[in-house]
Design a protein around this motif. Sequence first.
Motif, PDB file in Angstrom:
ATOM      1  N   ILE A 104       0.853  -1.187   0.000  1.00 41.38           N
ATOM      2  CA  ILE A 104       0.000   0.000   0.000  1.00 41.38           C
ATOM      3  C   ILE A 104       0.888   1.236   0.000  1.00 41.38           C
ATOM      4  O   ILE A 104       1.752   1.394   0.865  1.00 41.38           O
ATOM      5  CB  ILE A 104      -0.932   0.014   1.232  1.00 41.38           C
ATOM      6  N   LEU A 105       0.659   2.100  -0.983  1.00 40.23           N
ATOM      7  CA  LEU A 105       1.356   3.373  -1.081  1.00 40.23           C
ATOM      8  C   LEU A 105       0.357   4.493  -0.882  1.00 40.23           C
ATOM      9  O   LEU A 105      -0.820   4.363  -1.223  1.00 40.23           O
ATOM     10  CB  LEU A 105       2.037   3.530  -2.439  1.00 40.23           C
ATOM     11  N   SER A 106       0.849   5.611  -0.332  1.00 41.80           N
ATOM     12  CA  SER A 106      -0.059   6.713  -0.033  1.00 41.80           C
ATOM     13  C   SER A 106       0.615   8.056  -0.246  1.00 41.80           C
ATOM     14  O   SER A 106       1.814   8.211  -0.002  1.00 41.80           O
ATOM     15  CB  SER A 106      -0.554   6.613   1.418  1.00 41.80           C
ATOM     16  N   ILE A 107      -0.158   9.014  -0.753  1.00 45.81           N
ATOM     17  CA  ILE A 107       0.188  10.429  -0.663  1.00 45.81           C
ATOM     18  C   ILE A 107      -0.922  11.091   0.156  1.00 45.81           C
ATOM     19  O   ILE A 107      -0.748  11.393   1.328  1.00 45.81           O
ATOM     20  CB  ILE A 107       0.349  11.077  -2.054  1.00 45.81           C
ATOM     21  N   TYR A 108      -2.101  11.277  -0.457  1.00 46.09           N
ATOM     22  CA  TYR A 108      -3.277  11.699   0.308  1.00 46.09           C
ATOM     23  C   TYR A 108      -4.274  10.553   0.427  1.00 46.09           C
ATOM     24  O   TYR A 108      -4.995  10.437   1.402  1.00 46.09           O
ATOM     25  CB  TYR A 108      -3.955  12.905  -0.367  1.00 46.09           C
ATOM     26  N   GLN A 109      -4.295   9.699  -0.608  1.00 48.85           N
ATOM     27  CA  GLN A 109      -5.122   8.503  -0.585  1.00 48.85           C
ATOM     28  C   GLN A 109      -4.219   7.277  -0.694  1.00 48.85           C
ATOM     29  O   GLN A 109      -3.042   7.386  -1.057  1.00 48.85           O
ATOM     30  CB  GLN A 109      -6.142   8.514  -1.745  1.00 48.85           C
ATOM     31  N   GLU A 110      -4.764   6.115  -0.386  1.00 47.13           N
ATOM     32  CA  GLU A 110      -3.999   4.881  -0.429  1.00 47.13           C
ATOM     33  C   GLU A 110      -4.286   4.120  -1.719  1.00 47.13           C
ATOM     34  O   GLU A 110      -5.431   4.056  -2.170  1.00 47.13           O
ATOM     35  CB  GLU A 110      -4.338   4.002   0.784  1.00 47.13           C
ATOM     36  N   TYR A 111      -3.228   3.555  -2.298  1.00 43.73           N
ATOM     37  CA  TYR A 111      -3.327   2.766  -3.517  1.00 43.73           C
ATOM     38  C   TYR A 111      -2.576   1.453  -3.307  1.00 43.73           C
ATOM     39  O   TYR A 111      -1.511   1.430  -2.689  1.00 43.73           O
ATOM     40  CB  TYR A 111      -2.720   3.500  -4.705  1.00 43.73           C
ATOM     41  N   VAL A 112      -3.101   0.370  -3.866  1.00 44.53           N
ATOM     42  CA  VAL A 112      -2.474  -0.945  -3.748  1.00 44.53           C
ATOM     43  C   VAL A 112      -1.609  -1.203  -4.981  1.00 44.53           C
ATOM     44  O   VAL A 112      -2.083  -1.083  -6.119  1.00 44.53           O
ATOM     45  CB  VAL A 112      -3.520  -2.056  -3.595  1.00 44.53           C
ATOM     46  N   TRP A 113      -0.356  -1.537  -4.759  1.00 44.82           N
ATOM     47  CA  TRP A 113       0.566  -1.920  -5.825  1.00 44.82           C
ATOM     48  C   TRP A 113       0.877  -3.409  -5.719  1.00 44.82           C
ATOM     49  O   TRP A 113       0.947  -3.961  -4.616  1.00 44.82           O
ATOM     50  CB  TRP A 113       1.868  -1.129  -5.720  1.00 44.82           C
ATOM     51  N   THR A 114       1.080  -4.062  -6.866  1.00 47.25           N
ATOM     52  CA  THR A 114       1.454  -5.472  -6.924  1.00 47.25           C
ATOM     53  C   THR A 114       2.917  -5.594  -7.329  1.00 47.25           C
ATOM     54  O   THR A 114       3.363  -4.932  -8.271  1.00 47.25           O
ATOM     55  CB  THR A 114       0.574  -6.230  -7.928  1.00 47.25           C
ATOM     56  N   LEU A 115       3.646  -6.431  -6.622  1.00 47.44           N
ATOM     57  CA  LEU A 115       5.033  -6.736  -6.961  1.00 47.44           C
ATOM     58  C   LEU A 115       5.123  -8.220  -7.307  1.00 47.44           C
ATOM     59  O   LEU A 115       4.693  -9.066  -6.529  1.00 47.44           O
ATOM     60  CB  LEU A 115       5.964  -6.411  -5.788  1.00 47.44           C
ATOM     61  N   LYS A 116       5.660  -8.524  -8.484  1.00 46.77           N
ATOM     62  CA  LYS A 116       5.814  -9.929  -8.868  1.00 46.77           C
ATOM     63  C   LYS A 116       7.167 -10.144  -9.520  1.00 46.77           C
ATOM     64  O   LYS A 116       7.831  -9.183  -9.962  1.00 46.77           O
ATOM     65  CB  LYS A 116       4.693 -10.365  -9.820  1.00 46.77           C
ATOM     66  N   ALA A 117       7.577 -11.395  -9.585  1.00 50.48           N
ATOM     67  CA  ALA A 117       8.862 -11.753 -10.187  1.00 50.48           C
ATOM     68  C   ALA A 117       8.629 -12.730 -11.324  1.00 50.48           C
ATOM     69  O   ALA A 117       7.736 -13.574 -11.272  1.00 50.48           O
ATOM     70  CB  ALA A 117       9.787 -12.374  -9.150  1.00 50.48           C
ATOM     71  N   VAL A 118       9.447 -12.572 -12.368  1.00 48.30           N
ATOM     72  CA  VAL A 118       9.451 -13.504 -13.492  1.00 48.30           C
ATOM     73  C   VAL A 118      10.843 -14.112 -13.562  1.00 48.30           C
ATOM     74  O   VAL A 118      11.842 -13.387 -13.611  1.00 48.30           O
ATOM     75  CB  VAL A 118       9.110 -12.797 -14.812  1.00 48.30           C
ATOM     76  N   GLN A 119      10.905 -15.441 -13.538  1.00 41.44           N
ATOM     77  CA  GLN A 119      12.196 -16.128 -13.610  1.00 41.44           C
ATOM     78  C   GLN A 119      12.099 -17.237 -14.660  1.00 41.44           C
ATOM     79  O   GLN A 119      11.310 -18.169 -14.520  1.00 41.44           O
ATOM     80  CB  GLN A 119      12.582 -16.723 -12.256  1.00 41.44           C
ATOM     81  N   ASN A 120      12.876 -17.095 -15.713  1.00 40.11           N
ATOM     82  CA  ASN A 120      12.896 -18.102 -16.765  1.00 40.11           C
ATOM     83  C   ASN A 120      14.073 -19.039 -16.536  1.00 40.11           C
ATOM     84  O   ASN A 120      15.230 -18.619 -16.570  1.00 40.11           O
ATOM     85  CB  ASN A 120      13.006 -17.434 -18.145  1.00 40.11           C
ATOM     86  N   ILE A 121      13.757 -20.300 -16.275  1.00 41.30           N
ATOM     87  CA  ILE A 121      14.778 -21.311 -16.019  1.00 41.30           C
ATOM     88  C   ILE A 121      14.777 -22.308 -17.177  1.00 41.30           C
ATOM     89  O   ILE A 121      13.718 -22.810 -17.570  1.00 41.30           O
ATOM     90  CB  ILE A 121      14.503 -22.038 -14.693  1.00 41.30           C
ATOM     91  N   ALA A 122      15.947 -22.568 -17.747  1.00 41.26           N
ATOM     92  CA  ALA A 122      16.072 -23.529 -18.837  1.00 41.26           C
ATOM     93  C   ALA A 122      15.989 -24.943 -18.260  1.00 41.26           C
ATOM     94  O   ALA A 122      16.893 -25.394 -17.567  1.00 41.26           O
ATOM     95  CB  ALA A 122      17.386 -23.321 -19.577  1.00 41.26           C
ATOM     96  N   ARG A 123      14.880 -25.608 -18.535  1.00 44.07           N
ATOM     97  CA  ARG A 123      14.683 -26.987 -18.081  1.00 44.07           C
ATOM     98  C   ARG A 123      14.592 -27.906 -19.295  1.00 44.07           C
ATOM     99  O   ARG A 123      13.943 -27.561 -20.281  1.00 44.07           O
ATOM    100  CB  ARG A 123      13.408 -27.112 -17.240  1.00 44.07           C
ATOM    101  N   TYR A 124      15.222 -29.063 -19.221  1.00 48.58           N
ATOM    102  CA  TYR A 124      15.181 -29.995 -20.342  1.00 48.58           C
ATOM    103  C   TYR A 124      15.476 -31.408 -19.851  1.00 48.58           C
ATOM    104  O   TYR A 124      16.078 -31.630 -18.791  1.00 48.58           O
ATOM    105  CB  TYR A 124      16.178 -29.591 -21.426  1.00 48.58           C
ATOM    106  N   LEU A 125      15.015 -32.367 -20.649  1.00 48.81           N
ATOM    107  CA  LEU A 125      15.332 -33.778 -20.443  1.00 48.81           C
ATOM    108  C   LEU A 125      15.191 -34.450 -21.809  1.00 48.81           C
ATOM    109  O   LEU A 125      14.136 -34.357 -22.447  1.00 48.81           O
ATOM    110  CB  LEU A 125      14.404 -34.436 -19.428  1.00 48.81           C
ATOM    111  N   THR A 126      16.253 -35.066 -22.291  1.00 46.58           N
ATOM    112  CA  THR A 126      16.222 -35.757 -23.575  1.00 46.58           C
ATOM    113  C   THR A 126      16.675 -37.194 -23.386  1.00 46.58           C
ATOM    114  O   THR A 126      17.517 -37.496 -22.528  1.00 46.58           O
ATOM    115  CB  THR A 126      17.117 -35.063 -24.615  1.00 46.58           C
ATOM    116  N   VAL A 127      16.096 -38.086 -24.218  1.00 44.38           N
ATOM    117  CA  VAL A 127      16.464 -39.500 -24.181  1.00 44.38           C
ATOM    118  C   VAL A 127      16.782 -39.974 -25.586  1.00 44.38           C
ATOM    119  O   VAL A 127      16.401 -39.329 -26.579  1.00 44.38           O
ATOM    120  CB  VAL A 127      15.327 -40.355 -23.575  1.00 44.38           C
ATOM    121  N   ALA A 128      17.481 -41.102 -25.687  1.00 40.23           N
ATOM    122  CA  ALA A 128      17.849 -41.655 -26.989  1.00 40.23           C
ATOM    123  C   ALA A 128      16.600 -42.090 -27.752  1.00 40.23           C
ATOM    124  O   ALA A 128      15.626 -42.564 -27.159  1.00 40.23           O
ATOM    125  CB  ALA A 128      18.797 -42.839 -26.794  1.00 40.23           C
ATOM    126  N   ASN A 129      16.649 -41.918 -29.065  1.00 42.66           N
ATOM    127  CA  ASN A 129      15.568 -42.325 -29.975  1.00 42.66           C
ATOM    128  C   ASN A 129      14.265 -41.559 -29.733  1.00 42.66           C
ATOM    129  O   ASN A 129      13.191 -42.000 -30.148  1.00 42.66           O
ATOM    130  CB  ASN A 129      15.298 -43.832 -29.888  1.00 42.66           C
TER     131      ASN A 129
END
Length: 526
Positions: A104-129
């Motif tokens: 919650i941020l405020s100057i004269y009124q209160e406003y709700v802000w959202t904080l989120k994270a984006v994390q791209n992780i290289a995931r893989y699994l390969t098998v023969a044939n």
Amino acid sequence: MTRFRNPIYTAVTLAIMLAGILSGCIKNDIPYPRIQPNITSLKVENQSQAAQIDTINRMATVYLNEEADIYNVNVVECTLSDKATFVGDSIAGTIDLSQPRYYILSIYQEYVWTLKAVQNIARYLTVANQIGSSVIDVPGRRVIVTLPTTADLSKVKVLTAKLGSTGSTITPAIEGEYIDLTHPVTVTVTDYGRSADWTIYCEVTEATVTTVRADAWTNVAWVYGEAQEGRDNYIEYRRADASQWTRVPDAWMTVDGGSFHARIIHLESLTDYVARAVSGDETGAEIEFRTGANIQPPNADFENWWLNGKVWNPWAEDGVRFWDTGNKGATTLGSSNTQPSDDTPTGTGRSAKLETRFVGIGIVGKLAAGNIFAGEYVKTDGTNGILSFGREFSEHPTRLRGYYKYHSAPISSVTTGFTDLKDRPDTAVIWVALIDSPEPLEIRTNPANRQLFDPEASYVVAYGKFETGSDMEQWSPFEFELNYTATNREPRYLLIVGSASKYGDYFTGGNGSVLFLDDFELLYDY
């Protein structure tokens, strides 16, 4: 002797006394101004790119690299707009960003802000044939591999395996080992001291080659296939009204294990084609597709202008309105700083002249960068602008080319964060973006609620730019490529922007920088 009081003095005294008596009784009904408090910058450890601050939706997004522990993110810096404060918890210290957090941020009124994270992780699994690529289901913590009916499922060799971030481990170790996929196999992935079970499943198919999809552009098509790894896998295509197939050259092919795709170029626009995946002597299903149109922006040669009062507009008075400028804002303190010019590459017609100027009287005013953009100037906010970037567009151009001239003036005006650029040569910029947001992009230059284009934002389908900080006295061609985030994303809006000062949105640039532009053209081939 009788004293006579000054009647004016007496009246003023009584008025002051009355005001003092009533001051405790009068209710202050004057409303406080409604000013949105904003996060203006945010930095955390192990960022992969700059944070995205969305003041319209009141959302801050941080992008983390693989080395970051998303459950323990260290905040380096968080700044707020003038007079804004946190109510309760602040964005500081070490925080868990595995889920969105709310502040919650405020100057004269209160406003709700959202904080989120984006994390791209290289995931893989390969098998023969293996046929095609493995399906990695992160929320469900499962992996699905596809093998042909001829494979021995009781003894499948794992070629590569990475299911967590850099430094994570898999127990038991399976890379380079044989596993029994006649039934699901469970492994434990440990990451930053936290462990989770993943399950590996196997699907069996009689189809040894599959044509997955075709993404048709205007003169280009992207065709995807899957087959058994290690075989002669490729794509072939033909016009729908032809009988002979053409094998895609190896230079146009990209192979990743059992998955492969082709970038087919030099196709005809608005034409029907057929493509299929091939593996050895076997072929996948045929997929039909139709290429798109070669669409050009209206008035891309900047021939048409009309003068409305002091404001020059880059369209004919009764013509199509595709381009706009910041002239409506600049003319509140001066004249239009984007105007038509008779100086052109051919010596005939008109071009666009974009000039950065300090507009105002004496030291009272601010820098106005010469600019032109696809969209509309919405309104002036004090001495700042609110713009709408983007025009409806659904094709897939590959490049923008045109002509330019440029004079770079020393940077004379700087704002917070750009003081180190003072007296350096100014930089001109031309950029193009395709976006798939539901509406055109709202741009605000007011520092209190600044909202600018972010080339790394999730709504960006493609982006490319051209910059120069050197004087170019003669007309010169420019051309740059658009880089797409995916070949199957459909654009909704086209953004094209030219500015004589790269950081003009921050009121930073050189008084007297001039950029001439002419003969823009979208290209659709490689």
